[in-house]
Enzyme design. Structure first.
Site, PDB file in Angstrom:
ATOM      1  N   GLY A 155       0.823  -1.203   0.000  1.00 50.05           N
ATOM      2  CA  GLY A 155       0.000   0.000   0.000  1.00 50.05           C
ATOM      3  C   GLY A 155       0.858   1.255   0.000  1.00 50.05           C
ATOM      4  O   GLY A 155       0.535   2.250  -0.660  1.00 50.05           O
ATOM      5  N   TRP A 170       2.252   1.631  -3.460  1.00 46.19           N
ATOM      6  CA  TRP A 170       1.217   2.116  -4.381  1.00 46.19           C
ATOM      7  C   TRP A 170       1.214   3.638  -4.416  1.00 46.19           C
ATOM      8  O   TRP A 170       0.971   4.251  -5.465  1.00 46.19           O
ATOM      9  CB  TRP A 170      -0.149   1.606  -3.937  1.00 46.19           C
ATOM     10  N   HIS A 171       1.485   4.271  -3.277  1.00 45.59           N
ATOM     11  CA  HIS A 171       1.418   5.733  -3.218  1.00 45.59           C
ATOM     12  C   HIS A 171       2.569   6.404  -3.950  1.00 45.59           C
ATOM     13  O   HIS A 171       2.450   7.581  -4.315  1.00 45.59           O
ATOM     14  CB  HIS A 171       1.400   6.197  -1.761  1.00 45.59           C
ATOM     15  N   GLY A 172       3.676   5.726  -4.151  1.00 55.66           N
ATOM     16  CA  GLY A 172       4.763   6.367  -4.871  1.00 55.66           C
ATOM     17  C   GLY A 172       6.012   5.516  -4.906  1.00 55.66           C
ATOM     18  O   GLY A 172       6.242   4.679  -4.022  1.00 55.66           O
ATOM     19  N   PHE A 227      -0.529  10.238  -7.560  1.00 58.75           N
ATOM     20  CA  PHE A 227      -0.562   8.800  -7.339  1.00 58.75           C
ATOM     21  C   PHE A 227      -1.369   8.086  -8.420  1.00 58.75           C
ATOM     22  O   PHE A 227      -1.390   6.885  -8.463  1.00 58.75           O
ATOM     23  CB  PHE A 227      -1.124   8.482  -5.961  1.00 58.75           C
TER      24      PHE A 227
END
Length: 492
Positions: free
Chosen positions: A332, A335-337, A492
């Site tokens: 997770g 996923w954000h960066g 994102f």
């Protein structure tokens, strides 16, 4: 094209009146909304409209093959057919992840590989391409994956047409920053001619006005006047400024992201469609698991259903549950960066949830569950007061926000080290203090306050309602700063 701009206002008015003029022609209406969505997305980079189309065709085609196989084997009796369907869904998910990985993570992984080989004294020239990150790619990729998996699991039937899948993934209210609306929520709405009720219109307009206020007044003021200057050079500020900047960023990112979600839900409602709620007063959570039930709900539920549960969830015991939570939160964070700071942010949230599970196990109160956030408790009622659970959770979240906002670990450490550097505050003003306190206090308003207000106002005369909404928007325009910064989650 940003929501709180005149250009978007003109665009939406055109879409609104045209869409409702086609309310008896549902097929043409959907086609018009799809073309409008592509035009909206093209305002960032028209070249990536082709990526949207290609992604939709990929997911439509794979889902159709899965559904065809299911039609020949409705009871899952044929082992070869089951294996073929697993192969198809695996192929489709892999293709989606490869697209996401190429655009979002290629440069990061190549840089890490170059750094690794250089440590062994090897010099290698790997192709480092300058790839532009398409806006919202993480959101529409996850949406495509959930569609494939849900068709495979028989949780949703395949779309009746390619047009529906394209509109599912490209619908402009949620396209660039969510919420991640699942096929099971939206495809049935596309099948029927939408109707705009008085309650939907009132709720939608209130959400748009409330979102405008949160984004253009609270988030923008805190960003420009406090957060950006402090995080640009933490060494130049003392304890009070740094603490205010950390709390300010907690309020800023909530108001920024929840504002987009509110406006997306409101815009969709005015077009006759219903989106799920994406935020539920997250800073009143009394545990980290509770926080993730309230923050970015569409993402946390996606991670639960398509990552944590398939890994095994908590079905195999405490140790397995802790490992699966940690994997889920690490991914997770990624996923954000494509940065180690985001991975560290995910590790912090995963570690905090593991600590909560271990604490409950030690106290004999652990409950195995396949749900990432099933234990919505204040660490445990009766163990510590709820207010203390809220206080601890909020500050763990704020610690994570330092990693999330800082561009490097060095900058994050500079913020933490500066917390002990006492000097007179130079940025904190009464106005900024009111914004921070007010941004936190809104988490303690009655739950579903906007919905409650919409329920009371839906019987008001149209003129009265229009005047009230107009006054709210004019007040926001009067106090907002010039210009509109992009929403944080666009990256994102």
């Amino acid at each position: 094209m940003l929501f709180p701009t005149l250009a978007f206002g003109v665009f939406f008015l055109f879409v609104y009146f045209t869409a409702w003029s086609l309310d008896r022609e549902n097929g043409r209406r959907k086609l018009f909304l799809l073309l409008a969505s592509w035009f909206f997305y093209a305002q960032w980079d028209w070249r990536f409209v082709g990526l949207l189309i290609g992604s939709a065709v990929l997911n439509w085609g794979v889902a159709a093959l899965i559904a065809r196989s299911q039609a020949h084997d409705p009871e899952d009796a044929d082992r070869k057919a089951r294996g073929r369907r697993k192969w198809l869904v695996g192929l489709g998910v892999t293709a989606n992840l490869l697209i996401l990985g190429l655009f979002k993570y290629y440069g990061f992984f190549v840089e890490q590989a170059l750094d690794l080989v250089s440590r062994f004294g090897w010099e290698r020239d790997l192709p480092l391409l300058q790839i532009v990150l398409p806006v919202g790619i993480s959101f529409f990729t996850f949406q495509g994956i959930s569609y494939l998996v849900d068709v495979h699991r028989r949780k949703t039937p395949p779309a009746k047409s390619l047009l529906d899948v394209m509109l599912l993934m490209s619908f402009f209210p949620h396209l660039v920053a969510g919420p991640i609306v699942r096929a099971s929520d939206l495809l049935p709405q596309f099948d029927r001619v939408p109707r705009l009720t008085r309650a939907m219109a009132t709720h939608g307009m209130l959400l748009i006005a409330w979102g405008l206020f949160k984004k253009t007044v609270i988030a923008s003021e805190l960003s420009v006047r406090l957060v950006d200057p402090v995080f640009f050079d933490p060494s130049a500020y003392g304890t009070l400024d740094l603490i205010a900047a950390v709390y300010g960023y907690a309020v800023q990112i909530y108001c920024d992201f929840s504002a987009y979600s509110d406006m997306a839900i409101g815009i969709a409602a005015l077009l006759g469609y219903s989106f799920p709620r994406n935020f539920d007063q997250p800073y009143r959570a009394s545990s980290m698991q509770s926080f993730w039930r309230r923050w970015h709900i569409s993402l946390s539920s996606w991670l639960r259903d398509y990552l944590y549960v398939p890994l095994g969830g908590g079905r195999k015991g405490l140790v397995s549950s802790c490992i699966n939570v940690m994997i889920t939160m690490l991914l997770g964070g990624l996923w954000h960066g494509a940065a180690w700071t985001f991975i560290a942010w995910g590790a912090l949230h995963g570690s905090a949830q593991v600590a909560e599970r271990l604490g409950r196990a030690f106290l004999g109160r652990y409950r195995p569950s396949g749900d990432l956030s099933a234990d919505d408790v204040a660490v445990e009622r009766g163990v510590i007061p709820t207010w203390l659970g809220v206080l601890i959770t909020f500050h763990v979240v704020c610690l994570g926000w330092i990693l999330f906002r800082a561009e490097t670990f060095g900058m994050a450490m500079a913020v933490l080290q500066g917390l002990g550097r006492f000097q007179a505050a130079s940025l904190v003003t009464p106005f900024l203090t009111v914004l921070i306190v007010g941004g936190l206090a809104m988490h303690w308003l009655p739950p579903r306050a906007v919905e409650g207000m919409a329920e009371r106002l839906k019987t008001a005369p149209s003129v009265t309602l229009g005047v009230l909404i107009g006054i709210c928007i004019l007040l926001v325009e009067a106090v907002r700063p010039d210009g509109v910064a992009p929403f944080i989650y666009f990256q994102f």
